[in-house]
Write a protein that holds these residues in place. Structure first.
Motif, PDB file in Angstrom:
ATOM      1  N   THR A 280       0.866  -1.148   0.123  1.00  0.00           N
ATOM      2  CA  THR A 280      -0.216  -0.047   0.137  1.00  0.00           C
ATOM      3  C   THR A 280       0.839   1.285   0.043  1.00  0.00           C
ATOM      4  O   THR A 280       0.705   2.247  -0.804  1.00  0.00           O
TER       5      THR A 280
ATOM      6  N   GLU B 143      -5.062   7.998  -2.111  1.00  0.00           N
ATOM      7  CA  GLU B 143      -5.053   6.805  -0.996  1.00  0.00           C
ATOM      8  C   GLU B 143      -6.377   5.679  -1.705  1.00  0.00           C
ATOM      9  O   GLU B 143      -6.391   4.494  -1.483  1.00  0.00           O
ATOM     10  N   ASP B 144      -7.204   6.395  -2.216  1.00  0.00           N
ATOM     11  CA  ASP B 144      -8.462   5.511  -2.772  1.00  0.00           C
ATOM     12  C   ASP B 144      -7.748   4.422  -3.835  1.00  0.00           C
ATOM     13  O   ASP B 144      -8.115   3.312  -3.916  1.00  0.00           O
TER      14      ASP B 144
ATOM     15  N   THR C  73      -5.792   1.746  -2.167  1.00  0.00           N
ATOM     16  CA  THR C  73      -6.393   0.842  -1.627  1.00  0.00           C
ATOM     17  C   THR C  73      -7.379   0.021  -2.610  1.00  0.00           C
ATOM     18  O   THR C  73      -7.200  -1.320  -2.450  1.00  0.00           O
TER      19      THR C  73
ATOM     20  N   TYR D 297      -4.764  -2.502  -4.215  1.00  0.00           N
ATOM     21  CA  TYR D 297      -4.429  -3.485  -3.188  1.00  0.00           C
ATOM     22  C   TYR D 297      -5.402  -4.566  -2.938  1.00  0.00           C
ATOM     23  O   TYR D 297      -5.405  -5.758  -3.079  1.00  0.00           O
ATOM     24  N   HIS D 298      -6.591  -4.246  -2.843  1.00  0.00           N
ATOM     25  CA  HIS D 298      -7.678  -5.131  -2.941  1.00  0.00           C
ATOM     26  C   HIS D 298      -8.020  -5.995  -4.086  1.00  0.00           C
ATOM     27  O   HIS D 298      -8.419  -7.253  -4.099  1.00  0.00           O
TER      28      HIS D 298
ATOM     29  N   GLN E  31      -8.811  -5.226   5.602  1.00  0.00           N
ATOM     30  CA  GLN E  31      -8.414  -3.425   5.334  1.00  0.00           C
ATOM     31  C   GLN E  31      -7.352  -3.277   6.328  1.00  0.00           C
ATOM     32  O   GLN E  31      -6.772  -2.331   6.402  1.00  0.00           O
TER      33      GLN E  31
ATOM     34  N   SER F 128      -4.454  -2.019   4.041  1.00  0.00           N
ATOM     35  CA  SER F 128      -4.882  -0.769   3.504  1.00  0.00           C
ATOM     36  C   SER F 128      -5.129   0.305   4.233  1.00  0.00           C
ATOM     37  O   SER F 128      -4.382   1.219   4.619  1.00  0.00           O
ATOM     38  N   ARG F 129      -6.517   0.351   4.439  1.00  0.00           N
ATOM     39  CA  ARG F 129      -6.876   1.473   5.425  1.00  0.00           C
ATOM     40  C   ARG F 129      -6.283   1.753   6.587  1.00  0.00           C
ATOM     41  O   ARG F 129      -5.976   2.841   7.025  1.00  0.00           O
TER      42      ARG F 129
ATOM     43  N   ALA G 175     -14.071   2.020  -1.828  1.00  0.00           N
ATOM     44  CA  ALA G 175     -13.110   2.821  -1.816  1.00  0.00           C
ATOM     45  C   ALA G 175     -12.876   3.709  -3.194  1.00  0.00           C
ATOM     46  O   ALA G 175     -12.682   4.834  -3.112  1.00  0.00           O
TER      47      ALA G 175
ATOM     48  N   GLN H  17     -12.512   9.263   5.639  1.00  0.00           N
ATOM     49  CA  GLN H  17     -12.356   7.946   6.102  1.00  0.00           C
ATOM     50  C   GLN H  17     -12.985   7.603   7.386  1.00  0.00           C
ATOM     51  O   GLN H  17     -13.422   6.344   7.358  1.00  0.00           O
TER      52      GLN H  17
END
Length: 716
Positions: A101, A112-113, A116, A119-120, A351, A354-355, A652, A659
């Motif tokens: 991330t 960031e979005d 994320t 990543y997912h 998450q 990521s988050r 995301a 957030q």
């Protein structure tokens, strides 16, 4: 206590063998034993000539040499290679994924979005590809060759991914293409071997050594968690504590896991002569899908009212498929129905990488005795899994049982969902607290872009000025002038000033000449004259008492003082005194005093939820389906993880929420899903294991004997 069938607790638990080998119960004497998955054999009688001459007796075949054992025990030596392979492979996967991330955010400069979402998307692909790996192993190559070939793909993916992290190799487009291609190969490799390795280890044991095989799965499970635990602690240090080309060393952080995957492949191949290799047994998942499809299509073709109804919709497959297979699929579908709400749990659990890692970048990682990198917080999950499993099995569950409470498997899963909801509520509260550290004021806008009028007063001067601003952006308004005039400039700030355990600085030069500033060995920047503004640069935390600066005709030093964690500094170079150029320092974003240790409660809650949900869920579902369907259950379980990651990707990318609101949204969604799951579980009637294996009922037998009236068009 580790369950007999080692349930893969989402990411680090052992995969179940791709094809169960339990024998079907014996059929009635009047009916021949039938394997529902084997091909139809020819009914022709084959004759061969028989010679009347005496045939000399053949020498007896030499006894088969038993495989070598570990220190005279009943454990095959070959499992040592498999366990070491799994440790290295898990180190490779989780080590790479731990820094992924932040790589997207700070190396590829995605927001960031997007970071994320990608990543997912990668995580989801890793849980879709096991279906492909199982199909290849069961229908074509066998487990050994599948592991070898896909491990080569795995290694190639790591090499390409590491090359994509070298700053000197092309620009951002090249880095992006290499990264995405490398991640695709890694997903194919790790997902493809996931259902094969644990099963291949189980194949090494003889049936009489079932107890040793159970202990092997425990050791296998331990190797998975050990690899995850060590890698998620080490690779963030390789990234943050080692500098490559003047910045964080992502190439090293990806390269070391790649090297571990090479070691995994070499170790596994070394034991090739010791392995027991069973031939491919056929893909039962494909048989299940075909059976379900035939039942649906056959029911649709025979929807006439003249045709008698059948007790179960799967009974419409009786014209083509064996009764035992139909019964097994019936038991399977009852469990799969309970799987429908499960993806939402994984949407929250995954998450952490990521988050939650992004949240950790905005917190103070200085624990006094150790500086914790934000991506190192993920190490809490495998550590707490190892702590919580024996704690729950030997402590909490037994205590609840002694209190006379019927804490069934489905209730444990529901409680696990509630704990995950609480974890995200805690994460939301922390996010709200973090957002209060900004020195910025919020301006409410009526349109996407709007002109704002400012009234400036300085001593006896009063000036009106106008500046245009866009929504969802950060700006700094700087005033300058003398007693005769006041002016102002607006600087658009980056919307991503917080970095991974570091701080960012930005210079404004009020001098009438350009200034070159050196902040370290490889960190330098130039600021133009007359209120020139530099770009943001990241620096490590520390004291900067003498920063070397140079103009065209002089050199001087600036005392920047302490540049602390996750703060954004605006540094204005002035020369209003006889002491030479000075610097005026302001914190655009204050030093966040909130320790990263505040994430511990949310990690503890979500890990406790994972233990109650994942371990219990697979153990329960395996007890409710026949042994022949366990590989299909494993595939379905992994699919729920994949779908959960897709949910995060969609939210995301398209929600546009701040957030802390997004955390609350996920918490509420899982709470609703938990309620639905509880209702489903309330009406679910558990099946006893002996009921699953009963012979086929008379209804299916009657159906198979009355096929003439049907309009089945498929050739049987």
């Amino acid at each position: 206590m580790i369950p007999k069938h080692i349930p893969p607790s989402h990411r680090r638990l052992a995969a179940i063998p791709t094809a169960a080998r339990s024998q079907m119960p014996e059929e009635r004497e009047s009916e021949p034993a039938m394997n529902p998955f084997q091909k139809n054999e020819s009914k022709e009688t084959l004759f061969s000539p028989v010679s009347t001459e005496e045939v000399p007796p053949q020498p007896p075949s030499p006894p088969k040499k038993p495989p070598p054992k570990i220190c005279g025990s009943n454990y095959p030596l070959s499992i040592a290679f498999i366990v070491v392979n799994e440790f290295c492979e898990r180190f490779s996967y989780y080590g790479m994924k731990a820094v992924l991330t932040l790589y997207f955010l700070y190396f590829l400069h995605w927001n960031e979005d997007t970071s994320t979402s990608v990543y997912h998307a990668f995580s989801s692909l890793c849980y879709f590809t096991p279906i492909l790996g199982a199909a290849v192993a069961d229908s074509w190559l066998g487990k050994f060759k599948t592991i070898i070939y896909l491990s080569l793909v795995y290694v190639l993916g790591h090499v390409i991914k590491s090359l994509g992290a070298l700053p000197i190799l092309g620009g951002q487009v090249v880095h992006t293409v290499l990264s995405l291609f490398g991640l695709s190969l890694i997903a194919l490799g790790t997902g493809g071997i996931k259902p094969c390795v644990a099963a291949f280890g189980g194949d090494q044991f003889e049936e009489k050594h079932a107890e040793e095989r159970t202990r092997y799965f425990s050791v296998f499970y331990l190797s998975i968690n050990a690899g995850s635990l060590i890698s998620t602690f080490v690779t963030p240090m390789l990234r943050g504590d080692v500098q490559c080309f003047g910045e964080d060393c992502y190439a090293l952080a990806f390269g070391v896991p790649g090297l571990l995957m090479v070691i995994a492949l070499v170790v596994f191949a070394t034991g090739s002569k010791m392995y027991k290799r069973l031939p491919p047994e056929g893909n039962i998942a494909a048989q299940v899908v075909k059976c379900i499809w035939f039942a649906i299509s056959n029911r649709f073709k025979n929807r006439s009212g003249d045709i008698p109804k059948r007790q179960h919709w799967l009974d419409w497959a009786a014209e083509k498929y064996p009764k035992q297979l139909i019964m097994d699929v019936k038991a399977l579908t009852r469990v799969l129905f309970l799987y429908i709400p499960l993806p939402m749990f994984w949407a929250l659990l995954d998450q952490q990488g990521s988050r939650w890692t992004l949240q950790a970048t905005k917190m103070n990682g200085n624990l006094g005795f150790f500086v914790l990198q934000p991506d190192q917080m993920q190490v809490l999950n495998p550590f707490l899994v190892l702590v919580f499993i024996p704690l729950f099995d030997l402590g909490i569950y037994r205590l609840v049982s002694k209190c006379g409470i019927n804490f069934s498997s489905l209730r444990k899963m529901a409680v696990g969902m509630i704990l995950a909801c609480l974890a995200f509520a805690v994460a939301a509260a922390i996010e709200v607290k973090i957002d209060k550290s900004s020195n910025y004021y919020k301006l409410h806008m009526k349109t996407e872009s709007q002109d704002f009028h400012f009234h400036l007063q300085y001593h006896n001067l009063s000036v009106y000025t106008e500046h245009s601003m866009e929504e969802k952006n950060w700006y700094s308004l700087i005033f300058h002038g003398d007693r005769k005039n006041v002016s102002s400039i607006v600087m658009k700030d980056t919307d991503n000033k917080r970095t991974n355990g570091m701080t960012v600085v930005r210079f404004v030069n009020t001098l009438n000449k350009d200034v070159n500033i050196s902040l370290g060995l490889d960190i330098s920047l130039s600021v133009g004259e007359g209120y020139g503004v530099s770009a943001y640069r990241t620096v490590k935390r520390g004291e900067y008492p003498a920063v070397h600066c140079r103009t065209e005709d002089e050199e001087f030093s600036l005392n920047l003082g302490l540049l602390d964690f996750v703060a954004a500094y605006l540094l204005v170079i002035t020369n209003n005194t006889n002491q030479g150029p000075q610097v005026w320092k302001m914190e655009n974003i204050q030093v966040n005093k909130m320790s990263i240790a505040w994430q511990l409660p949310q990690y503890a809650l979500v890990t406790a939820g994972e233990v109650m949900f994942s371990v219990t869920g697979l153990e329960f579902s395996y007890s409710q389906a026949p042994s022949s369907m366990k590989s299909v259950l494993q595939a379905a379980w992994l699919l729920t993880v994949a779908v959960g990651n897709i949910i995060v990707l969609v939210v995301a990318q398209f929600s546009g929420l701040v957030q802390w609101v997004e955390f609350i949204l996920f918490s509420c969604l899982l709470l609703v899903v938990c309620l639905i799951f509880s209702i489903m579980g309330y009406y679910y009637i558990p099946v006893k294991p002996e009921d699953i294996q009963e012979p086929a009922d008379e209804d299916i037998l009657h159906i198979q004997q009355s096929m003439i009236s049907l309009e089945t068009k498929t050739k049987l």
